[in-house]
Design an enzyme around this catalytic site. Structure first.
Site, PDB file in Angstrom:
ATOM      1  N   GLY A 222       0.833  -1.200   0.000  1.00 10.23           N
ATOM      2  CA  GLY A 222       0.000   0.000   0.000  1.00 10.23           C
ATOM      3  C   GLY A 222       0.860   1.240   0.000  1.00 10.23           C
ATOM      4  CD  GLU A 244       6.982  -5.650  -1.954  1.00 12.47           C
ATOM      5  OE1 GLU A 244       7.301  -4.796  -2.802  1.00 12.47           O
ATOM      6  OE2 GLU A 244       7.692  -6.616  -1.656  1.00 12.47           O
ATOM      7  CB  CYS A 278       3.528   0.154  -6.790  1.00 13.51           C
ATOM      8  SG  CYS A 278       3.649  -1.570  -7.266  1.00 13.51           S
TER       9      CYS A 278
HETATM   10  P1  NAD Z   1      -3.355   2.425   1.366  1.00 12.35           P
HETATM   11  O1  NAD Z   1      -2.041   2.497   2.049  1.00 12.35           O
HETATM   12  O2  NAD Z   1      -4.317   3.522   1.563  1.00 12.35           O
HETATM   13  O3  NAD Z   1      -4.140   1.088   1.813  1.00 12.35           O
HETATM   14  C1  NAD Z   1      -3.539  -0.185   1.694  1.00 12.35           C
HETATM   15  C2  NAD Z   1      -4.227  -1.142   2.652  1.00 12.35           C
HETATM   16  O4  NAD Z   1      -3.922  -0.777   3.998  1.00 12.35           O
HETATM   17  C3  NAD Z   1      -5.752  -1.144   2.552  1.00 12.35           C
HETATM   18  O5  NAD Z   1      -6.219  -2.465   2.653  1.00 12.35           O
HETATM   19  C4  NAD Z   1      -6.172  -0.324   3.769  1.00 12.35           C
HETATM   20  O6  NAD Z   1      -7.452  -0.615   4.250  1.00 12.35           O
HETATM   21  C5  NAD Z   1      -5.111  -0.744   4.774  1.00 12.35           C
HETATM   22  N1  NAD Z   1      -4.907   0.188   5.898  1.00 12.35           N
HETATM   23  C6  NAD Z   1      -5.148   1.511   5.957  1.00 12.35           C
HETATM   24  N2  NAD Z   1      -4.799   2.002   7.180  1.00 12.35           N
HETATM   25  C7  NAD Z   1      -4.315   0.957   7.890  1.00 12.35           C
HETATM   26  C8  NAD Z   1      -3.777   0.813   9.205  1.00 12.35           C
HETATM   27  N3  NAD Z   1      -3.658   1.848  10.042  1.00 12.35           N
HETATM   28  N4  NAD Z   1      -3.361  -0.405   9.602  1.00 12.35           N
HETATM   29  C9  NAD Z   1      -3.437  -1.480   8.770  1.00 12.35           C
HETATM   30  N5  NAD Z   1      -3.956  -1.407   7.530  1.00 12.35           N
HETATM   31  C10 NAD Z   1      -4.366  -0.198   7.076  1.00 12.35           C
HETATM   32  O7  NAD Z   1      -3.040   2.197  -0.182  1.00 12.35           O
HETATM   33  P2  NAD Z   1      -4.039   2.131  -1.418  1.00 12.35           P
HETATM   34  O8  NAD Z   1      -4.561   3.499  -1.716  1.00 12.35           O
HETATM   35  O9  NAD Z   1      -5.004   1.029  -1.229  1.00 12.35           O
HETATM   36  O10 NAD Z   1      -3.026   1.688  -2.584  1.00 12.35           O
HETATM   37  C11 NAD Z   1      -2.252   2.575  -3.339  1.00 12.35           C
HETATM   38  C12 NAD Z   1      -0.825   2.610  -2.836  1.00 12.35           C
HETATM   39  O11 NAD Z   1      -0.291   1.288  -2.805  1.00 12.35           O
HETATM   40  C13 NAD Z   1       0.100   3.394  -3.759  1.00 12.35           C
HETATM   41  O12 NAD Z   1       0.953   4.199  -2.996  1.00 12.35           O
HETATM   42  C14 NAD Z   1       0.910   2.309  -4.464  1.00 12.35           C
HETATM   43  O13 NAD Z   1       2.170   2.720  -4.924  1.00 12.35           O
HETATM   44  C15 NAD Z   1       1.002   1.273  -3.401  1.00 12.35           C
HETATM   45  N6  NAD Z   1       1.254  -0.025  -4.001  1.00 12.35           N
HETATM   46  C16 NAD Z   1       2.482  -0.600  -3.819  1.00 12.35           C
HETATM   47  C17 NAD Z   1       2.765  -1.809  -4.430  1.00 12.35           C
HETATM   48  C18 NAD Z   1       4.114  -2.472  -4.295  1.00 12.35           C
HETATM   49  O14 NAD Z   1       4.221  -3.654  -4.585  1.00 12.35           O
HETATM   50  N7  NAD Z   1       5.156  -1.768  -3.889  1.00 12.35           N
HETATM   51  C19 NAD Z   1       1.790  -2.439  -5.207  1.00 12.35           C
HETATM   52  C20 NAD Z   1       0.558  -1.811  -5.374  1.00 12.35           C
HETATM   53  C21 NAD Z   1       0.297  -0.610  -4.753  1.00 12.35           C
END
Ligand code: NAD
Length: 506
Positions: A222, A244, A278
């Protein structure tokens, strides 16, 4: 995503529900109950209990069950593609790609996990008298927390090695796209995997936080912002994790690159999943000798991109998934234009196609004073910057808080590899974008604000194991002795010290 409350039939406390929307229409396509913190705790207890029987199976038996699941998924791919598309707005080809990558990850670990996790003999202080091995044991219950951009690929590519290693799983998919994970897990149960081995828990960050509180390892994918919060909690609990996170991936184009292959390669890398990747190509640095003709070719191919909500593998780009990313894309373009950039392709919404459609967009005359070259955009934009040398390109590519992936286009493959080594990223693909991540034998992941740890390859399954070192002393030639440095031991140590200079394998 929005939440709502629904009163239980018995009139008890209202159940919080997630409203899931189709990005193509913004209509609610379904509701799914939010998992409460107490339910997360109960699920963790069931997972812990189920883990004993799951770990008692052999690696081959667990891998076979996952292969059965993979076969079922392959048979039902049309159905799976529909589920993924309905909550993301991506085209058929994008949803199929998710299934394809997951299938190749199953094959890789089914064929390699037993070898990677076989106990390994190690050298001892006293050869022959002592032997030693390292064993790889499952950690227990693994929490997988995933984002919305690849709602099938990301959770499942991470949980396959965790399950094959003998862990049970608590999966918390994104609240924006819960149905893809739900679909995949129901299919696992149909394939014969016990229900408590993999459980899906729904909700926003509160559910995610509850998962982090009850598992033995967290594989988080995320944003960097949330990754930091999760990492802090893991540190408090002293549990290991992998992160990641976000990226701002650069592509470097050398003067000898093939124009048409590079133009189409860059466009695919920047526009795949409407740029919501990402490892999207978020900025390109092009040597000046090839800059003008390459930009011309990019414009030529961009004009041919088939963008829309339609079915079929020939749709190149679909909708964006969320308003937040759409608005951030517009803000980054506006900031760049205000600072002197020019939009030479696209740059506008396409409300005629759907509420969240945005044109494939190409920007030139960009520099590092602009957000579009420094912050993660997560939209269908390719900013191109002219550079005078490879050294300048490398310096600019590394001038970022992120360090996820990168790509280089050149006909000189040896030189490309040398330049790749100078980039501060977890992986680099040459003459392709994003391919390292699509290759299950390769460990990929980020540095700096892009994360900690690796997915895929041997590293991607070993992380789900705790190692246990076992040393066996045969007691050959030894007598009862109270001193730690008795004459026999001292003589042996001195002899081995000399012998090992000439025979290092001892
Ligand atoms: P996000 O960080 O908002 O959410 C990711 C996940 O974390 C969701 O399931 C969310 O509900 C959960 N979450 C939120 N707050 C939390 C907490 N306090 N504790 C535990 N879990 C929590 O990200 P998003 O908007 O869903 O995704 C987009 C981001 O993900 C972009 O920055 C992208 O670059 C990144 N991403 C990285 C990769 C990688 O492999 N490096 C792959 C895909 C996406």
């Amino acid at each position: 995503m929005a939440t709502s409350s629904r009163v239980n039939k018995n009139g008890a406390a209202p159940r919080e529900m997630l409203n899931v929307k189709n990005p193509l229409t913004l209509e609610v396509i379904g509701q799914i109950p939010v998992t409460s913190p107490q339910e997360v705790e109960d699920a963790a207890e069931r997972a812990r209990f189920a883990q004993r029987a799951w770990a008692a199976l052999t690696i081959q038996e667990r891998a076979k069950l996952l292969q059965n699941w993979g076969d079922l998924l392959w048979e039902r791919q049309e159905e799976a593609i529909k589920v993924i598309r309905r909550e993301t707005g991506k085209p058929d080809s994008g949803a199929f790609l998710e299934l394809l990558v997951v299938d190749s990850v199953i094959t890789y670990y089914a064929q390699n996990a037993a070898r990677i996790l076989a106990p390994k003999s190690r050298k001892t202080q006293f050869p022959i008298i002592q032997t030693a091995k390292v064993y790889y044991k499952p950690r227990g219950v693994v929490g997988i927390i995933s984002p919305w951009n690849y709602p099938f690929l990301l959770p499942f590519m991470d949980l396959i090695p965790a399950m094959i290693a003998g862990n049970t799983i608590l999966l918390k998919p994104s609240e924006v796209t819960p149905f893809s994970a739900e679909y995949g897990v129901e299919l696992m149960v149909e394939a014969g995997i016990p229900r408590d081995v993999i459980q899906v828990l729904h909700g926003d960050g509160r559910t995610g936080a509850a998962v982090v509180d009850h598992v033995d390892f967290v594989a988080f994918t995320g944003s960097t912002e949330v990754g930091r919060i999760v990492a802090k909690r893991c540190a408090e609990r002293l549990i290991p994790y992998s992160m990641e996170l976000g990226g701002k991936d650069a592509s470097i184009v050398l003067a000898d690159a093939d124009l048409d292959m590079t133009a189409t390669g860059l466009l695919r890398g920047a526009m795949e999943n409407a740029g919501q990747v990402c490892i999207s190509v978020e900025r390109a640095y092009v040597e000046e000798a090839i800059y003008e003709p390459l930009v011309e070719r990019i414009c030529y191919y961009a004009a041919q991109m088939n963008v829309g909500p339609g079915d079929g593998m020939d749709v190149h780009m679909g909708s964006m998934t969320n308003t937040v990313e759409l608005e951030r894309t517009e803000a980054h373009i506006a900031d760049a234009v205000a600072k002197g950039a020019r939009v030479i392709v696209g740059g506008k919404r396409r409300p005629d196609l759907g509420p969240l459609f945005f044109e494939p967009t190409v920007l030139v005359d960009v520099d590092h004073s602009m957000d579009i070259m420094r912050e993660e955009t997560f939209g269908p934009v390719l900013p191109i910057m002219k550079v005078s040398s490879v050294d300048e390109a490398v310096r600019l590519a590394n001038d970022s808080q992120y360090g996820l992936s990168a790509s280089i286009f050149t006909r000189d493959l040896k030189r490309g590899e040398q330049i790749a080594l100078r980039l501060d990223t977890g992986d680099v693909s040459i003459n392709r974008t994003q391919m390292a991540v699509g290759t299950p034998s390769l460990p990929t992941g980020g540095q700096r604000a892009s994360g900690v740890g690796r997915r895929n390859g041997p590293e991607g399954i070993i992380k789900y194991c705790s190692t246990q070192a076992i040393l066996i002393d045969t007691m050959i030639g030894q007598k009862p002795e109270l001193s730690l440095a008795d004459p026999l031991t001292l003589n042996l140590v001195k002899t081995l010290r000399v012998v090992r200079r000439f025979l290092p394998f001892i």
